[in-house]
Motif scaffolding. Structure first.
Motif, PDB file in Angstrom:
ATOM      1  N   CYS A   1      91.131  17.374  56.595  1.00 55.65           N
ATOM      2  CA  CYS A   1      91.171  18.075  55.464  1.00 55.65           C
ATOM      3  C   CYS A   1      91.165  17.475  54.160  1.00 55.65           C
ATOM      4  O   CYS A   1      90.489  17.708  53.078  1.00 55.65           O
ATOM      5  CB  CYS A   1      92.575  18.996  55.392  1.00 55.65           C
ATOM      6  SG  CYS A   1      92.947  19.813  57.045  1.00 55.65           S
ATOM      7  N   PHE A   2      92.064  16.184  54.053  1.00 58.71           N
ATOM      8  CA  PHE A   2      92.050  15.423  52.873  1.00 58.71           C
ATOM      9  C   PHE A   2      90.746  14.848  52.499  1.00 58.71           C
ATOM     10  O   PHE A   2      90.235  14.876  51.355  1.00 58.71           O
ATOM     11  CB  PHE A   2      92.958  14.307  52.994  1.00 58.71           C
ATOM     12  CG  PHE A   2      94.523  14.390  52.788  1.00 58.71           C
ATOM     13  CD1 PHE A   2      94.774  14.734  51.552  1.00 58.71           C
ATOM     14  CD2 PHE A   2      95.388  14.478  53.874  1.00 58.71           C
ATOM     15  CE1 PHE A   2      95.967  14.821  51.088  1.00 58.71           C
ATOM     16  CE2 PHE A   2      96.831  14.719  53.485  1.00 58.71           C
ATOM     17  CZ  PHE A   2      97.085  14.983  52.215  1.00 58.71           C
TER      18      PHE A   2
ATOM     19  N   ASP B   1      87.722  16.083  53.482  1.00 57.00           N
ATOM     20  CA  ASP B   1      86.675  17.125  53.197  1.00 57.00           C
ATOM     21  C   ASP B   1      86.984  17.625  51.731  1.00 57.00           C
ATOM     22  O   ASP B   1      86.024  17.737  51.013  1.00 57.00           O
ATOM     23  CB  ASP B   1      86.999  18.326  54.006  1.00 57.00           C
ATOM     24  CG  ASP B   1      86.160  19.774  53.876  1.00 57.00           C
ATOM     25  OD1 ASP B   1      84.915  19.528  53.807  1.00 57.00           O
ATOM     26  OD2 ASP B   1      86.865  20.602  53.581  1.00 57.00           O
ATOM     27  N   GLN B   2      88.209  17.781  51.137  1.00 56.19           N
ATOM     28  CA  GLN B   2      88.530  18.636  50.012  1.00 56.19           C
ATOM     29  C   GLN B   2      88.450  17.317  48.735  1.00 56.19           C
ATOM     30  O   GLN B   2      88.307  17.650  47.651  1.00 56.19           O
ATOM     31  CB  GLN B   2      89.813  19.191  50.106  1.00 56.19           C
ATOM     32  CG  GLN B   2      89.711  20.642  51.088  1.00 56.19           C
ATOM     33  CD  GLN B   2      88.791  21.532  50.608  1.00 56.19           C
ATOM     34  OE1 GLN B   2      88.630  22.014  49.320  1.00 56.19           O
ATOM     35  NE2 GLN B   2      88.041  21.931  51.529  1.00 56.19           N
ATOM     36  N   LEU B   3      89.042  16.549  49.121  1.00 58.01           N
ATOM     37  CA  LEU B   3      89.139  15.108  47.960  1.00 58.01           C
ATOM     38  C   LEU B   3      88.280  14.228  47.948  1.00 58.01           C
ATOM     39  O   LEU B   3      88.112  13.505  47.066  1.00 58.01           O
ATOM     40  CB  LEU B   3      90.631  14.951  47.996  1.00 58.01           C
ATOM     41  CG  LEU B   3      91.741  16.063  47.810  1.00 58.01           C
ATOM     42  CD1 LEU B   3      93.173  15.628  48.088  1.00 58.01           C
ATOM     43  CD2 LEU B   3      91.529  16.736  46.515  1.00 58.01           C
TER      44      LEU B   3
ATOM     45  N   PRO C   1      85.049  13.337  49.798  1.00 58.80           N
ATOM     46  CA  PRO C   1      83.964  13.668  50.814  1.00 58.80           C
ATOM     47  C   PRO C   1      82.955  12.469  50.947  1.00 58.80           C
ATOM     48  O   PRO C   1      82.575  12.669  51.988  1.00 58.80           O
ATOM     49  CB  PRO C   1      83.323  14.708  50.161  1.00 58.80           C
ATOM     50  CG  PRO C   1      83.532  14.744  48.960  1.00 58.80           C
ATOM     51  CD  PRO C   1      85.088  14.304  48.823  1.00 58.80           C
TER      52      PRO C   1
ATOM     53  N   THR D   1      87.945  22.928  61.429  1.00 54.49           N
ATOM     54  CA  THR D   1      88.776  23.072  60.339  1.00 54.49           C
ATOM     55  C   THR D   1      89.912  22.028  60.284  1.00 54.49           C
ATOM     56  O   THR D   1      89.591  20.738  60.066  1.00 54.49           O
ATOM     57  CB  THR D   1      89.684  24.499  60.360  1.00 54.49           C
ATOM     58  OG1 THR D   1      90.171  24.689  61.549  1.00 54.49           O
ATOM     59  CG2 THR D   1      88.612  25.592  60.147  1.00 54.49           C
ATOM     60  N   CYS D   2      91.236  22.188  60.711  1.00 59.13           N
ATOM     61  CA  CYS D   2      92.409  21.401  60.687  1.00 59.13           C
ATOM     62  C   CYS D   2      92.815  20.861  62.113  1.00 59.13           C
ATOM     63  O   CYS D   2      92.366  21.792  62.924  1.00 59.13           O
ATOM     64  CB  CYS D   2      93.368  22.039  59.872  1.00 59.13           C
ATOM     65  SG  CYS D   2      94.807  21.032  59.562  1.00 59.13           S
TER      66      CYS D   2
END
Length: 246
Positions: A14-15, A17-19, A21, A45-46
């Motif tokens: 998640c980290f 992917d979102q922050l 990449p 996903t997670c």
């Protein structure tokens, strides 16, 4: 580099992917540079770690079941740029799936799941990425998950020592937690910030200009302290270091 390509499924946390990449893209670049065939399942996903660490085990199990299904291809390596997520899959999943109908699926995925540097050193047998170059003095932070859950210590250092132009200096108390710890940073903010301060100041004392780690969660936490206090050091994930110059 090999007569038969090693096929790899990548898991992007998640980290990342979102922050961050670019760290995921750099991992792909390196794996392909080393001759791997890389696959990405866009349904992923997670891993379920946030819910698990907060005590929501039923919710964590639901997410973990999806992870097992998303990475269900037999005999396919699963590689992630996060020791924290790999530690969750390879260790904490046992609490969710032992004595359940998913236990065989879990054991299969566990057997094939590796943190990025662990995969390079143990499976590919690589301690040097050809072409990697970074003109900088760096210090390495052992993340709690990398060191204690995945038993990763020498591999990242060997890879860094073989980056052209890079000077690796050891960090005082490198095995001490940076203070992030997921929800720990929210629930115990003053302690968390104090631990980040100690870690960052120790890094500055080495004369390094960069703190490197296997976990973007640790790096994000330290980066926040660095930026807030306008300190003369920065953070880089080891994927970003090894991709430099390629």
């Amino acid at each position: 580099m090999r007569s038969k390509k090693i096929i790899v499924d990548i898991f992007i946390p998640c980290f990342v992917d979102q922050l961050y990449p670019e760290t995921g893209f750099n991992m792909v670049k390196i794996l392909e540079h080393l001759g791997c065939e890389v696959h990405y399942n866009p349904n992923q996903t997670c891993c379920g770690q946030p819910a698990f660490n907060a005590g929501f085990f039923d919710e964590a199990k639901d997410v973990a079941v999806k992870f097992l299904k998303d990475f269900s291809t037999p005999n396919r390596y699963v590689v992630s740029p996060s020791a924290s997520c790999v530690g969750m899959v390879c260790n904490s999943y046992s609490r969710l799936f032992d004595s359940t109908s998913y236990v065989l699926d879990y054991k299969r995925v566990k057997q094939n799941t590796y943190e990025f540097t662990e995969f390079l050193t143990k499976i590919l047998g690589v301690t040097s990425v050809p072409g990697a170059a970074l003109d900088a003095k760096v210090t390495y932070h052992d993340s709690c998950s990398g060191l204690r859950e995945c038993k990763i210590k020498e591999g990242p250092r060997a890879l860094l020592n073989n980056v052209k132009g890079l000077e690796l200096v050891e960090l005082k108390d490198s095995e001490t937690c940076c203070g992030f710890g997921g929800t720990f940073a929210v629930k115990f903010e003053p302690i968390s910030v104090g631990m980040a301060e100690q870690k960052v100041l120790n890094a500055i004392d080495t004369g390094a200009s960069v703190i490197v780690s296997t976990d973007v969660s640790c790096l994000m936490h330290m980066e926040g302290y660095i930026k807030h206090n306008k300190l003369p050091i920065k953070t880089m994930h080891i994927c970003d270091v090894l991709a430099s110059g390629l």
